[in-house]
Structures are given as C-alpha cells and as structure tokens.
Motif scaffolding. Structure first.
Motif, PDB file in Angstrom:
ATOM      1  N   UNK A 102       0.860  -1.191   0.000  1.00 20.45           N
ATOM      2  CA  UNK A 102       0.000   0.000   0.000  1.00 20.45           C
ATOM      3  C   UNK A 102       0.889   1.232   0.000  1.00 20.45           C
ATOM      4  N   UNK A 103       0.781   2.040  -1.059  1.00 18.27           N
ATOM      5  CA  UNK A 103       1.621   3.240  -1.189  1.00 18.27           C
ATOM      6  C   UNK A 103       0.732   4.446  -1.491  1.00 18.27           C
ATOM      7  N   UNK A 104      -0.148   4.751  -0.533  1.00 22.08           N
ATOM      8  CA  UNK A 104      -1.077   5.867  -0.678  1.00 22.08           C
ATOM      9  C   UNK A 104      -0.868   6.822   0.496  1.00 22.08           C
ATOM     10  N   UNK A 105      -1.405   8.042   0.422  1.00 23.82           N
ATOM     11  CA  UNK A 105      -1.202   9.002   1.516  1.00 23.82           C
ATOM     12  C   UNK A 105      -1.649   8.456   2.866  1.00 23.82           C
ATOM     13  N   UNK A 106      -0.919   8.843   3.906  1.00 23.91           N
ATOM     14  CA  UNK A 106      -1.261   8.422   5.265  1.00 23.91           C
ATOM     15  C   UNK A 106      -2.606   9.009   5.671  1.00 23.91           C
ATOM     16  N   UNK A 107      -3.210   8.404   6.666  1.00 29.44           N
ATOM     17  CA  UNK A 107      -4.499   8.884   7.137  1.00 29.44           C
ATOM     18  C   UNK A 107      -5.643   8.065   6.555  1.00 29.44           C
ATOM     19  N   UNK A 108      -6.707   8.738   6.184  1.00 32.32           N
ATOM     20  CA  UNK A 108      -7.912   8.070   5.695  1.00 32.32           C
ATOM     21  C   UNK A 108      -7.646   7.181   4.483  1.00 32.32           C
ATOM     22  N   UNK A 109      -6.873   7.635   3.471  1.00 32.42           N
ATOM     23  CA  UNK A 109      -6.629   6.758   2.323  1.00 32.42           C
ATOM     24  C   UNK A 109      -5.992   5.426   2.721  1.00 32.42           C
ATOM     25  N   UNK A 110      -5.005   5.472   3.607  1.00 31.12           N
ATOM     26  CA  UNK A 110      -4.367   4.240   4.061  1.00 31.12           C
ATOM     27  C   UNK A 110      -5.314   3.414   4.918  1.00 31.12           C
ATOM     28  N   UNK A 111      -6.018   4.070   5.843  1.00 33.91           N
ATOM     29  CA  UNK A 111      -6.947   3.366   6.727  1.00 33.91           C
ATOM     30  C   UNK A 111      -7.994   2.600   5.921  1.00 33.91           C
ATOM     31  N   UNK A 112      -8.619   3.274   4.967  1.00 32.67           N
ATOM     32  CA  UNK A 112      -9.694   2.641   4.202  1.00 32.67           C
ATOM     33  C   UNK A 112      -9.169   1.536   3.300  1.00 32.67           C
ATOM     34  N   UNK A 113      -7.972   1.729   2.748  1.00 33.47           N
ATOM     35  CA  UNK A 113      -7.395   0.719   1.869  1.00 33.47           C
ATOM     36  C   UNK A 113      -7.062  -0.554   2.639  1.00 33.47           C
ATOM     37  N   UNK A 114      -6.432  -0.408   3.801  1.00 35.27           N
ATOM     38  CA  UNK A 114      -6.073  -1.586   4.603  1.00 35.27           C
ATOM     39  C   UNK A 114      -7.332  -2.289   5.111  1.00 35.27           C
TER      40      UNK A 114
END
Length: 297
Positions: free
Chosen positions: A57-69
C-alpha cells in the motif's frame, strides 16, 4: 516474485518501475485511470494475484491508508501479507496488524526514503514486523534498496519501520535547517561573494558532504540566491510525532523542534533559510511550492 502495488503516484509508480526492471511481476492499481494501472479496482487486483499474496500500500497516510487496509482485510486470505509503505504514524501500525491478524493476514510497516530519485538510486527501507513476514518479502526489499551493504534494515517489530522513518525525517529536518541557516548567514555577509558556490564546494572533502548538498547545487544552478523559491516549507507530520515521542521518552530534541517551528513560522514569513529547505524538498521529493501559492498559507 509477484506483488500487488496500490498507489502509482510519485513514489509508487517509480517503485513499480524499479521492481519490474529487477524481474518482479507487479500488478498495479490506482484510483486515477490515467496512472498506467493494470487493474481498475482492489477486487480485480487481489483476484489477479496468486496465493499467498503480497500487497504493498503506497497511498497518503491517514484516511486513504486506513480505508485501503480495511478493504484489503475483507478481500485477502490467511497467509497473505500487507505492506504499508506510506508515512503512517507508528502507533497506527499495531492497530492495522491486530485487525489483519484476526483474519490470518500478516502486516509489515515500511518507512521509505529516496523521493523521486529512488527509481534510479534505490530506496532506503526501514521495515517493522515479524521475521517470517520480512523474509517472505525480502526479494522485493532487496530490489528496491540501493546496491551495496546499506539501505535496508529490519528495524524491529510492527511499528519499528515507521518509527525509524519518523526519526529519519526528524534528522532530515534538522540537517536542512542547518544548511539553510548557514546559507542565510553568508547571504548577509560582505565576506562571502557567492554563498551557493561556497556551499557547493563542500560536496567533496568536507565533513558535511552529503546528498543534500548535491541537491542544493542542483537547486542553485539557475537561481544562486534562491529568490525565485518561495520561503514556505510545509511539514508532513513526522517531525511533530518525533518530538512528541521524544518528550514521552525523556529525550531532548531541540534541533528537530526548532526546525519544526521554523517550518510552521514560514507560512507567514519570507526567509532565505526556508528557501533552502523548500528547494531541497523539491529536489529530492518533488514537493514543489509555487510563488503564487504563498498567499494561500
């Protein structure tokens, strides 16, 4: 080996390029249809990977990472591994690892340094997680790192990779601040006629020789005074987290704290110090701030 990459932006896209050149089969997904993605959804990406899967996962920290994981937790299967290569806060890693572990999915946090130059130079990688999961993904890490002995470390358990990257970025803040202060001092002195050339001379033979000085010379070739560079340098969070962690651990960090405050002050002040910091961030990370954007800060 085969791996899925989520996020094909400035960092992820270049990492995919280096991995493919190293012989790995990378299946890419990004929300942007113009990103050169291979798949148009997370479901399609997961479906295209052989088990056991590794997904980075190489997306911006915060909500983008949370939702992706969280979504990957629903799609992946026991034995699969998720790698978070963004700049997530280290305290969030244990939450992600615990949530995925309930489904039998492994988790590694990986601090990544190298910016837009990483595809060519390689990336410094700091990894947190179990030794077993680290060994599984090691071929990927070995390809991403620079050639030679250094550039890769299994820093510790889950959270260790992002904690190490946080400290790395705090040190980076202090180094850039020091170069900026030196440049500003020479700019105001009658004794040094060409501060940019003087600093560039330190690239060889000096105890302060570094890649940052190489980047400084790139930045000043066409703009020796850096007066076309806006004196605004945003902070992305890691230095703030480091100061907070250091306070909890009883470690004094005045240099990192001073550099952090200076960046926050830059939102309303013109200063040659911040011109250097901004120019260096643009050189190694592609963090470009335009003159006409200053009014928005």
């Amino acid at each position: 080996m085969q791996m899925g990459m989520i996020g094909l932006g400035r960092m992820g896209g270049n990492m995919v390029k280096r991995l493919r050149e190293g012989g790995h089969e990378i299946v890419g997904f990004d929300m942007n249809p113009e990103s050169g993605r291979d798949m148009d959804s997370l479901e399609a990406l997961v479906g295209a990977l052989k088990t056991p899967r590794v997904v980075w996962v190489m997306v911006p920290a915060g909500v983008p990472t949370e939702s992706t994981i969280a979504k990957l937790g629903e799609l992946l299967e026991p034995g699969d591994i998720v790698v978070d290569g963004g700049n997530s806060k280290y305290t969030e890693d244990r939450e992600h690892a615990a949530s995925l572990a309930q489904r039998g999915i492994g988790f590694l946090d990986c601090g990544v340094s190298g910016g837009v130059w990483g595809a060519e130079r390689g990336y410094a990688l700091m990894v947190g997680g179990s030794a077993e999961d680290y060994a599984t993904v090691l071929p990927i890490f070995e390809t991403l790192k620079p050639e030679g002995e250094y550039g890769l470390v299994h820093a510790g358990p889950v959270g260790g990779g992002h904690f190490a990257k946080m400290v790395h970025n705090g040190i980076e803040y202090g180094m850039m601040q020091a170069f900026g202060e030196g440049f500003a001092t020479m700019m105001r002195s009658e004794y040094v006629t060409d501060p940019a050339k003087t600093m560039a001379s330190w690239r060889s033979g000096s105890v302060v020789a570094s890649w940052l000085l190489d980047l400084f010379e790139n930045a000043t070739k066409d703009d020796p005074t850096l007066h076309n560079v806006p004196p605004v340098a945003n902070e992305s969070g890691e230095a703030k987290w480091m100061v907070e962690a250091a306070l909890e651990l009883g470690v004094p960090t005045p240099t990192t704290a001073a550099a952090l405050w200076q960046r926050q002050d830059s939102r309303g002040a013109a200063d040659d110090i911040l011109r250097v910091v901004t120019a260096l961030r643009a050189q190694f990370g592609g963090h470009v701030t335009k003159i006409d954007e200053i009014a928005t800060h």
